[in-house]
Design an enzyme around this catalytic site. Structure first.
Site, short mmCIF file in Angstrom:
data_model
loop_
_atom_site.label_atom_id
_atom_site.label_comp_id
_atom_site.label_asym_id
_atom_site.label_seq_id
_atom_site.Cartn_x
_atom_site.Cartn_y
_atom_site.Cartn_z
N TYR A 167 0.69 -1.39 0.00
CA TYR A 167 0.11 0.02 0.02
C TYR A 167 0.90 1.19 0.17
CZ TYR A 167 -3.77 -3.21 1.19
OH TYR A 167 -4.68 -4.23 1.08
N HIS B 213 -4.82 5.97 -1.42
CA HIS B 213 -5.56 5.67 -0.13
C HIS B 213 -4.54 6.10 0.87
CE1 HIS B 213 -9.44 4.98 1.32
NE2 HIS B 213 -9.45 3.62 1.38
N TYR C 13 -5.78 -1.58 9.61
CA TYR C 13 -6.27 -1.26 8.17
C TYR C 13 -7.55 -0.06 8.19
CZ TYR C 13 -3.53 -5.04 6.88
OH TYR C 13 -2.32 -5.79 6.57
N ASN D 136 -10.44 0.19 7.21
CA ASN D 136 -11.93 0.16 7.50
C ASN D 136 -12.08 0.06 8.90
OD1 ASN D 136 -12.27 0.29 4.88
ND2 ASN D 136 -13.12 -2.04 4.69
N ASP E 268 -8.00 10.85 2.50
CA ASP E 268 -8.40 10.99 1.14
C ASP E 268 -9.75 11.04 0.77
OD1 ASP E 268 -8.40 8.20 1.85
OD2 ASP E 268 -9.11 8.15 -0.09
N ASN F 233 -14.83 4.88 4.14
CA ASN F 233 -14.80 3.55 5.18
C ASN F 233 -14.26 3.89 6.48
OD1 ASN F 233 -16.66 2.06 3.53
ND2 ASN F 233 -14.85 1.05 2.65
#
Length: 209
Positions: free
Chosen positions: A37, A42, A86, A88, A113, A134
């Site tokens: 990532y 994101h 993470y 979410n 973001d 999320n």
């Protein structure tokens, strides 16, 4: 230990633990952990956190639910976190560190973001809905309120219909990187203004750009 030294040490410990609420801030910069990532759209929150740490000469260490760095700026203490839950499940980390550091929610700033804003656009808000993000959804759920400040970094919406996930988890294009670098530095200045000038004055100064 002499009596005077004992009293001084006790006073020092009390003073540190009883730091006034308005002197400490939680800056929660959202993203996903893992090398896959790195430098994705994101993860702009993590990028801004790293820029802030470099600017204020701080280092992140892995702790409960987040990588954490404590920074000082003009008499203020900034507890900056990059959640390791993470995206979410960002709310778990935000709530834990708010409670652990005894930081009032008005001193919370979430950096995330936003595909609803043009690339590089920065918008500071005092409250609001999750906008389909999320990470914000989970934070609002865990805190039980949407009344907290957030700094949104625009990603733009240059993706085909139905490819939103691929877009936000994709790498920046070479043509986008100069804009991202410039605006990430501006985001650092907004964060510093937030903790020193307050959200209203900072909104008035930077949201007009």
């Amino acid at each position: 230990m002499s009596l005077i030294n004992s009293i001084f040490a006790r006073f020092f410990r009390m003073g540190k633990s009883n730091e006034p609420d308005n002197m400490k801030y939680l800056i929660a910069c959202l993203g996903n952990i893992g090398a896959e990532y790195d430098n994705t759209r994101h993860n702009i929150g993590f990028k801004i956190a790293d820029r802030l740490a470099k600017d204020l000469e701080a280092t992140f260490t892995t702790s409960r639910l987040a990588q954490v760095a404590e920074m000082k700026y003009k008499g203020k203490t900034l507890v900056v976190i990059k959640p390791t839950t993470y995206m979410n499940a960002s709310g778990r980390a935000v709530k834990y560190w708010l409670d652990y550091e005894k930081i009032p929610i008005e001193n919370l700033l979430v950096v995330n973001d936003d595909i609803a804003l043009p690339l590089g656009t920065l918008r500071l808000r005092k409250q609001g809905a999750d906008g389909g993000h999320n990470g914000l959804t989970d934070i609002i759920e865990k805190l039980g309120t949407n009344v907290f400040s957030r700094l949104r970094f625009g990603l733009g919406d240059d993706f085909p219909r139905g490819r939103q996930i691929d877009f936000v988890l994709g790498q920046w294009k070479p043509s986008e990187e100069p804009i991202v670098d410039e605006k990430a530095d501006e985001a650092v200045e907004i964060i510093k203004s937030f903790v020193t000038q307050g959200v209203d004055r900072t909104m008035n100064q930077y949201n007009k750009r």
